[in-house]
Write a protein that holds these residues in place. Sequence first.
Motif, PDB file in Angstrom:
ATOM      1  N   VAL A 209       0.863  -1.183   0.000  1.00 21.81           N
ATOM      2  CA  VAL A 209       0.000   0.000   0.000  1.00 21.81           C
ATOM      3  C   VAL A 209       0.897   1.230   0.000  1.00 21.81           C
ATOM      4  CG1 VAL A 209      -1.786   1.280   1.227  1.00 21.81           C
ATOM      5  CG2 VAL A 209      -1.793  -1.226   1.279  1.00 21.81           C
ATOM      6  N   THR A 210       0.688   2.141  -0.928  1.00 21.12           N
ATOM      7  CA  THR A 210       1.548   3.326  -1.009  1.00 21.12           C
ATOM      8  C   THR A 210       1.190   4.326   0.084  1.00 21.12           C
ATOM      9  OG1 THR A 210       0.096   4.546  -2.517  1.00 21.12           O
ATOM     10  CG2 THR A 210       1.711   3.035  -3.504  1.00 21.12           C
ATOM     11  N   LEU A 211       2.191   5.068   0.552  1.00 21.81           N
ATOM     12  CA  LEU A 211       1.945   6.121   1.536  1.00 21.81           C
ATOM     13  C   LEU A 211       1.113   7.235   0.923  1.00 21.81           C
ATOM     14  CD1 LEU A 211       5.325   6.434   3.475  1.00 21.81           C
ATOM     15  CD2 LEU A 211       3.473   4.750   3.682  1.00 21.81           C
ATOM     16  N   ALA A 212       1.306   7.487  -0.377  1.00 22.33           N
ATOM     17  CA  ALA A 212       0.510   8.512  -1.053  1.00 22.33           C
ATOM     18  C   ALA A 212      -0.968   8.134  -1.033  1.00 22.33           C
ATOM     19  CB  ALA A 212       0.994   8.689  -2.490  1.00 22.33           C
ATOM     20  N   GLY A 213      -1.256   6.852  -1.183  1.00 24.88           N
ATOM     21  CA  GLY A 213      -2.639   6.384  -1.132  1.00 24.88           C
ATOM     22  C   GLY A 213      -3.242   6.551   0.242  1.00 24.88           C
ATOM     23  N   LEU A 214      -2.446   6.243   1.285  1.00 24.86           N
ATOM     24  CA  LEU A 214      -2.912   6.434   2.652  1.00 24.86           C
ATOM     25  C   LEU A 214      -3.214   7.904   2.917  1.00 24.86           C
ATOM     26  CD1 LEU A 214      -0.485   4.103   4.657  1.00 24.86           C
ATOM     27  CD2 LEU A 214      -2.927   3.750   4.264  1.00 24.86           C
ATOM     28  N   GLN A 215      -2.292   8.777   2.471  1.00 23.37           N
ATOM     29  CA  GLN A 215      -2.476  10.203   2.678  1.00 23.37           C
ATOM     30  C   GLN A 215      -3.718  10.724   1.964  1.00 23.37           C
ATOM     31  OE1 GLN A 215      -1.802  12.513   4.497  1.00 23.37           O
ATOM     32  NE2 GLN A 215      -2.473  14.300   3.320  1.00 23.37           N
ATOM     33  N   ALA A 216      -3.961  10.237   0.763  1.00 20.90           N
ATOM     34  CA  ALA A 216      -5.133  10.683   0.005  1.00 20.90           C
ATOM     35  C   ALA A 216      -6.417  10.361   0.764  1.00 20.90           C
ATOM     36  CB  ALA A 216      -5.150  10.026  -1.373  1.00 20.90           C
ATOM     37  N   GLU A 217      -6.455   9.216   1.444  1.00 13.92           N
ATOM     38  CA  GLU A 217      -7.640   8.844   2.210  1.00 13.92           C
ATOM     39  C   GLU A 217      -7.779   9.703   3.464  1.00 13.92           C
ATOM     40  OE1 GLU A 217     -10.195   6.679   1.570  1.00 13.92           O
ATOM     41  OE2 GLU A 217      -9.274   6.780  -0.420  1.00 13.92           O
ATOM     42  N   LEU A 218      -6.682   9.898   4.199  1.00 14.22           N
ATOM     43  CA  LEU A 218      -6.753  10.674   5.437  1.00 14.22           C
ATOM     44  C   LEU A 218      -7.042  12.144   5.158  1.00 14.22           C
ATOM     45  CD1 LEU A 218      -3.893   9.245   7.694  1.00 14.22           C
ATOM     46  CD2 LEU A 218      -6.301   8.616   7.585  1.00 14.22           C
ATOM     47  N   ALA A 219      -6.585  12.648   4.012  1.00 13.76           N
ATOM     48  CA  ALA A 219      -6.777  14.070   3.686  1.00 13.76           C
ATOM     49  C   ALA A 219      -8.247  14.415   3.465  1.00 13.76           C
ATOM     50  CB  ALA A 219      -5.962  14.441   2.450  1.00 13.76           C
ATOM     51  N   LYS A 220      -9.089  13.393   3.286  1.00 17.68           N
ATOM     52  CA  LYS A 220     -10.512  13.656   3.083  1.00 17.68           C
ATOM     53  C   LYS A 220     -11.202  14.133   4.353  1.00 17.68           C
ATOM     54  CE  LYS A 220     -10.874  10.119  -0.554  1.00 17.68           C
ATOM     55  NZ  LYS A 220     -11.483   8.819  -0.924  1.00 17.68           N
ATOM     56  N   VAL A 221     -10.556  13.920   5.506  1.00 16.35           N
ATOM     57  CA  VAL A 221     -11.152  14.304   6.786  1.00 16.35           C
ATOM     58  C   VAL A 221     -10.456  15.554   7.304  1.00 16.35           C
ATOM     59  CG1 VAL A 221     -11.649  13.563   9.144  1.00 16.35           C
ATOM     60  CG2 VAL A 221     -11.657  11.895   7.275  1.00 16.35           C
ATOM     61  N   LYS A 222     -11.234  16.607   7.606  1.00 18.19           N
ATOM     62  CA  LYS A 222     -10.699  17.875   8.104  1.00 18.19           C
ATOM     63  C   LYS A 222     -11.379  18.224   9.429  1.00 18.19           C
ATOM     64  CE  LYS A 222      -8.134  19.030   4.466  1.00 18.19           C
ATOM     65  NZ  LYS A 222      -6.662  19.238   4.556  1.00 18.19           N
ATOM     66  N   PRO A 223     -10.810  17.843  10.555  1.00 18.80           N
ATOM     67  CA  PRO A 223     -11.426  18.173  11.847  1.00 18.80           C
ATOM     68  C   PRO A 223     -11.607  19.680  12.005  1.00 18.80           C
ATOM     69  CG  PRO A 223      -9.651  16.579  12.120  1.00 18.80           C
ATOM     70  CD  PRO A 223      -9.573  17.072  10.707  1.00 18.80           C
ATOM     71  N   TYR A 224     -12.805  20.097  12.366  1.00 18.05           N
ATOM     72  CA  TYR A 224     -13.139  21.515  12.563  1.00 18.05           C
ATOM     73  C   TYR A 224     -12.843  22.354  11.318  1.00 18.05           C
ATOM     74  CZ  TYR A 224     -13.922  20.640  17.515  1.00 18.05           C
ATOM     75  OH  TYR A 224     -14.417  20.178  18.718  1.00 18.05           O
ATOM     76  N   GLY A 225     -12.871  21.734  10.166  1.00 20.87           N
ATOM     77  CA  GLY A 225     -12.731  22.471   8.915  1.00 20.87           C
ATOM     78  C   GLY A 225     -11.314  22.620   8.402  1.00 20.87           C
ATOM     79  N   THR A 226     -10.343  22.820   9.292  1.00 20.92           N
ATOM     80  CA  THR A 226      -8.951  23.035   8.859  1.00 20.92           C
ATOM     81  C   THR A 226      -7.954  22.111   9.558  1.00 20.92           C
ATOM     82  OG1 THR A 226      -8.665  24.807  10.487  1.00 20.92           O
ATOM     83  CG2 THR A 226      -9.379  25.461   8.290  1.00 20.92           C
ATOM     84  N   GLY A 227      -8.453  21.185  10.376  1.00 18.53           N
ATOM     85  CA  GLY A 227      -7.557  20.266  11.078  1.00 18.53           C
ATOM     86  C   GLY A 227      -6.985  19.207  10.150  1.00 18.53           C
ATOM     87  N   VAL A 228      -6.089  18.374  10.679  1.00 15.23           N
ATOM     88  CA  VAL A 228      -5.437  17.351   9.856  1.00 15.23           C
ATOM     89  C   VAL A 228      -5.347  16.030  10.611  1.00 15.23           C
ATOM     90  CG1 VAL A 228      -4.069  19.013   8.551  1.00 15.23           C
ATOM     91  CG2 VAL A 228      -3.132  18.053  10.647  1.00 15.23           C
ATOM     92  N   LEU A 229      -5.255  14.959   9.837  1.00 15.70           N
ATOM     93  CA  LEU A 229      -4.991  13.626  10.371  1.00 15.70           C
ATOM     94  C   LEU A 229      -3.603  13.194   9.927  1.00 15.70           C
ATOM     95  CD1 LEU A 229      -8.324  11.694   9.633  1.00 15.70           C
ATOM     96  CD2 LEU A 229      -7.733  13.068  11.630  1.00 15.70           C
ATOM     97  N   ARG A 230      -2.928  12.423  10.788  1.00 11.44           N
ATOM     98  CA  ARG A 230      -1.615  11.871  10.436  1.00 11.44           C
ATOM     99  C   ARG A 230      -1.557  10.427  10.905  1.00 11.44           C
ATOM    100  NH1 ARG A 230      -0.404  17.083  12.302  1.00 11.44           N
ATOM    101  NH2 ARG A 230       0.722  18.415  10.812  1.00 11.44           N
ATOM    102  N   LEU A 231      -0.735   9.645  10.214  1.00  7.25           N
ATOM    103  CA  LEU A 231      -0.527   8.247  10.576  1.00  7.25           C
ATOM    104  C   LEU A 231       0.960   8.032  10.803  1.00  7.25           C
ATOM    105  CD1 LEU A 231      -1.697   5.370  10.906  1.00  7.25           C
ATOM    106  CD2 LEU A 231      -1.272   5.028   8.466  1.00  7.25           C
ATOM    107  N   TYR A 232       1.292   7.436  11.960  1.00  7.16           N
ATOM    108  CA  TYR A 232       2.688   7.172  12.314  1.00  7.16           C
ATOM    109  C   TYR A 232       2.910   5.669  12.477  1.00  7.16           C
ATOM    110  CZ  TYR A 232       2.723  12.150  13.570  1.00  7.16           C
ATOM    111  OH  TYR A 232       2.605  13.518  13.559  1.00  7.16           O
ATOM    112  N   SER A 233       4.126   5.250  12.157  1.00  7.57           N
ATOM    113  CA  SER A 233       4.499   3.847  12.343  1.00  7.57           C
ATOM    114  C   SER A 233       4.872   3.615  13.806  1.00  7.57           C
ATOM    115  CB  SER A 233       5.696   3.514  11.441  1.00  7.57           C
ATOM    116  OG  SER A 233       6.892   4.052  11.996  1.00  7.57           O
ATOM    117  N   PRO A 234       5.047   2.352  14.217  1.00  2.71           N
ATOM    118  CA  PRO A 234       5.420   2.066  15.606  1.00  2.71           C
ATOM    119  C   PRO A 234       6.741   2.696  16.048  1.00  2.71           C
ATOM    120  CG  PRO A 234       4.556   0.099  14.578  1.00  2.71           C
ATOM    121  CD  PRO A 234       4.711   1.113  13.483  1.00  2.71           C
ATOM    122  N   THR A 235       7.609   3.049  15.104  1.00  2.00           N
ATOM    123  CA  THR A 235       8.880   3.688  15.473  1.00  2.00           C
ATOM    124  C   THR A 235       8.834   5.201  15.274  1.00  2.00           C
ATOM    125  OG1 THR A 235       9.792   3.366  13.241  1.00  2.00           O
ATOM    126  CG2 THR A 235      10.188   1.620  14.865  1.00  2.00           C
ATOM    127  N   GLY A 236       7.657   5.749  14.925  1.00  2.00           N
ATOM    128  CA  GLY A 236       7.520   7.193  14.803  1.00  2.00           C
ATOM    129  C   GLY A 236       7.786   7.745  13.423  1.00  2.00           C
TER     130      GLY A 236
END
Length: 374
Positions: A209-236
């Motif tokens: 699974v590409t990281l670009a694909g993961l980002q495209a999915e998470l970018a669809k959600v904007k908490p409070y209109g301008t917030g962001v989501l991020r995904l981190y691996s177990p090592t940060g």
Amino acid sequence: MKSIAARTTLAIGFLAVLAFGSAAWLINATASRVQTESAKTELQSLAEAQSYRVRLAMENSLAQVRGLADATEAEMAQPRPNRELIHDMVGRYTRRDTTALGYWVEFERDAFDGRDADFLGNNVFAIPTIGRFTSYWVRNDDGSVTAEEGGDTEDIGAEDYYASARDLGGETMFEPYPYEVSGVEVLMTSLMVPIFKDGEFRGVAGADVTLAGLQAELAKVKPYGTGVLRLYSPTGMLMAGPEADQLGKAATHARMADILAAAGRGEPRRLASADAAGGGEALQLFMPFRVGTKDPKHFILSVSAPEAEVFAGVRSIRDRILLIGLLSAIALALAARLILVRLVRTPLAQTVVVVSALADGKLDNPIAGNGDDE
């Protein structure tokens, strides 16, 4: 008299403003606490929902990989395992899962059918120099699916992604890593299931699974209109987030050590810190989650909401209270002035006239007596 009325009016106005200001401060402080708790609850719910969504997407692909591994093990149990059949099957899995970059199987030397020597020079589903069984299908930009050539990776055990599934002996999602696909380096993560025969490790089935694909999915959600989501691996390492140039690299968050420590215990972490992507100070929540049935490591889904948006409602209420309070104080001061003029200033002025007349010897000056508060 004018001076007394003016000073009294100012005093009443000042006290009214002070009272309304104190009430506004108290209401604002209370509303801020309530809004903070409400925001924490909302961020918690959002983080739980989004981490579940990401985990569900990964688990769906992992379930597909599990099916591929089971089918491969079943084929290996046949008297004469068919490489071409498994190779075609990998292609079908790739076509079916449109969220994945590709599916693959990799085997130890002579681990699939014991016939590596028969496939020397085969560049379709073998490493041509040694005949080791490998099959990798990828999705192209136009959506079509093609098989990659066997390549030249003779010692698959030296590859970190492969070794992680082998050493764990169970399902796992790997740390993000760069890998060359069709001549282009791609940042990806792999979902993997080890393949066994008679209890002995033989190889690994996986989906990329590409990281670009993961980002495209998470970018669809904007908490409070301008917030962001991020995904981190177990090592940060940053696996998805608005910082495209940082994907696949160690996260730069100042509190990442604390976040990882909490995630290792399976505990969420709440912070208030600056977030350039969100436009300033932000409330942040880091939610750990696991992928797979055996891997103990936790990935982390973070939700970052700008404080300016979180507390916009509180500021709006505070501003309205202050405006109403100021207008009310002005109205109260004016009303007090009118009352003073009517009840004190006019009767007192009349009294001064009478007293002045008496002082001048005018004893026949009339004195009004129509009040009931003499």
